[in-house]
Design an enzyme around this catalytic site. Structure first.
Site, mmCIF file in Angstrom:
data_model
loop_
_atom_site.group_PDB
_atom_site.id
_atom_site.type_symbol
_atom_site.label_atom_id
_atom_site.label_comp_id
_atom_site.label_asym_id
_atom_site.label_seq_id
_atom_site.Cartn_x
_atom_site.Cartn_y
_atom_site.Cartn_z
ATOM 1 N N ASP A 35 17.809 -2.057 -11.459
ATOM 2 C CA ASP A 35 18.655 -2.549 -10.613
ATOM 3 C C ASP A 35 20.029 -1.890 -10.605
ATOM 4 O O ASP A 35 20.522 -1.546 -9.623
ATOM 5 C CB ASP A 35 18.856 -4.114 -11.034
ATOM 6 C CG ASP A 35 17.732 -4.934 -10.761
ATOM 7 O OD1 ASP A 35 16.908 -4.390 -10.086
ATOM 8 O OD2 ASP A 35 17.764 -6.024 -11.305
ATOM 9 N N GLU A 54 19.811 1.589 -8.778
ATOM 10 C CA GLU A 54 19.825 1.544 -7.261
ATOM 11 C C GLU A 54 21.356 1.306 -6.902
ATOM 12 O O GLU A 54 21.735 1.634 -6.008
ATOM 13 C CB GLU A 54 18.749 0.403 -6.806
ATOM 14 C CG GLU A 54 17.474 0.612 -6.767
ATOM 15 C CD GLU A 54 16.343 -0.379 -6.532
ATOM 16 O OE1 GLU A 54 15.529 -0.389 -6.131
ATOM 17 O OE2 GLU A 54 16.967 -1.742 -6.655
ATOM 18 N N ASP A 85 18.806 -0.128 -3.009
ATOM 19 C CA ASP A 85 17.661 -0.067 -2.605
ATOM 20 C C ASP A 85 17.084 0.481 -1.289
ATOM 21 O O ASP A 85 16.103 1.127 -1.090
ATOM 22 C CB ASP A 85 17.021 -1.534 -2.814
ATOM 23 C CG ASP A 85 15.786 -1.733 -2.404
ATOM 24 O OD1 ASP A 85 14.716 -1.228 -3.252
ATOM 25 O OD2 ASP A 85 15.224 -2.365 -1.622
ATOM 26 N N GLU A 130 23.156 -2.968 -5.529
ATOM 27 C CA GLU A 130 21.785 -2.947 -5.701
ATOM 28 C C GLU A 130 20.577 -3.147 -4.610
ATOM 29 O O GLU A 130 20.064 -2.346 -3.910
ATOM 30 C CB GLU A 130 21.076 -3.985 -6.698
ATOM 31 C CG GLU A 130 19.673 -3.731 -6.989
ATOM 32 C CD GLU A 130 19.047 -5.095 -7.398
ATOM 33 O OE1 GLU A 130 17.919 -5.262 -6.944
ATOM 34 O OE2 GLU A 130 19.810 -6.081 -7.990
#
Length: 229
Positions: free
Chosen positions: A122, A125, A54, A50
């Site tokens: 989450d 990502e 991101d 994650e």
């Protein structure tokens, strides 16, 4: 024995364009911490992927926005923040049918974890992070541009954020700075609900509830402007 992707999950990942090769990184991307806590220890959870995803998402969207026009930095930041927000990631996740493929512990699933904006965002990502690991930046960026196409071409983030609008309204009307307070928090950590009250002295207050403090603040500001603005 090392765990393998379920056939339906592999088929789903393939259909969405993730092109899974080695199982381990995709299992990790789809695994919530509660899953390993329920007695299975065949994969790490998604947090590291994650973190990576991101950054890949942020850079990809920033590059798209930069090339799309000549908007000033402030407008670019406003759109970027909206396009990579947890709420937007969760919306994309639902649109491609992610929820049933998330590996959750029984309690987390019973508590509605597969429909939590926080978890869905989450994991979305983390899947981008897994794509980057297996196929590189260009492949991950291409995937993002396809999945985010309607968001990028639409109006997400173009209008002023409700908190900024309320701040300007208060200043323009010679009022005190809006005060945000969390008045209630309920549910387990992975499916928490926050109720926020925003008030402006000598004007009034409004409340809203959402799955994150930031989203609740935004909705409360919007509600305040609708009522008093």
């Amino acid at each position: 024995m090392t765990a393998a992707l379920a056939p339906d999950t592999r088929a789903w990942l393939t259909a969405q364009g993730f092109a899974p090769a080695a199982d381990a990184v995709w299992l990790e991307a789809l695994t919530h911490g509660s899953f390993n806590g329920s007695g299975s220890a065949d994969a790490a959870d998604y947090q590291r992927l994650e973190f990576l995803g991101d950054r890949v998402l942020g850079l990809s969207v920033a590059a798209w926005l930069f090339r799309a026009g000549d908007a000033p930095e402030g407008k670019l930041s406003q759109r970027l923040n909206a396009l990579v927000s947890g709420a937007t990631c969760a919306r994309i996740a639902r649109s491609i049918g992610l929820p049933p493929h998330i590996r959750l512990g029984k309690q987390a699933r019973d508590d509605g974890g597969s429909d939590s904006d926080k978890i869905l965002g989450d994991v979305m990502e983390a899947l981008i992070g897994a794509c980057f690991i297996e196929h590189g930046f260009e492949a991950a960026q291409t995937l993002i541009y396809r999945l985010w196409a309607s968001e990028l071409e639409g109006d997400v983030g173009k209008s002023k954020h409700p908190k900024s609008a309320l701040q300007e309204w208060a200043a323009g009307n010679r009022r005190m700075t809006p005060l945000y307070e969390v008045v209630d928090r309920s549910g387990p950590d992975h499916a928490a609900r926050f109720t926020v009250r925003v008030s402006v002295r000598n004007v009034g207050a409004a409340e809203a509830t959402a799955s994150s403090k930031g989203e609740a603040e935004k909705l409360a500001a919007k509600a305040f402007l609708e009522q008093f603005g």
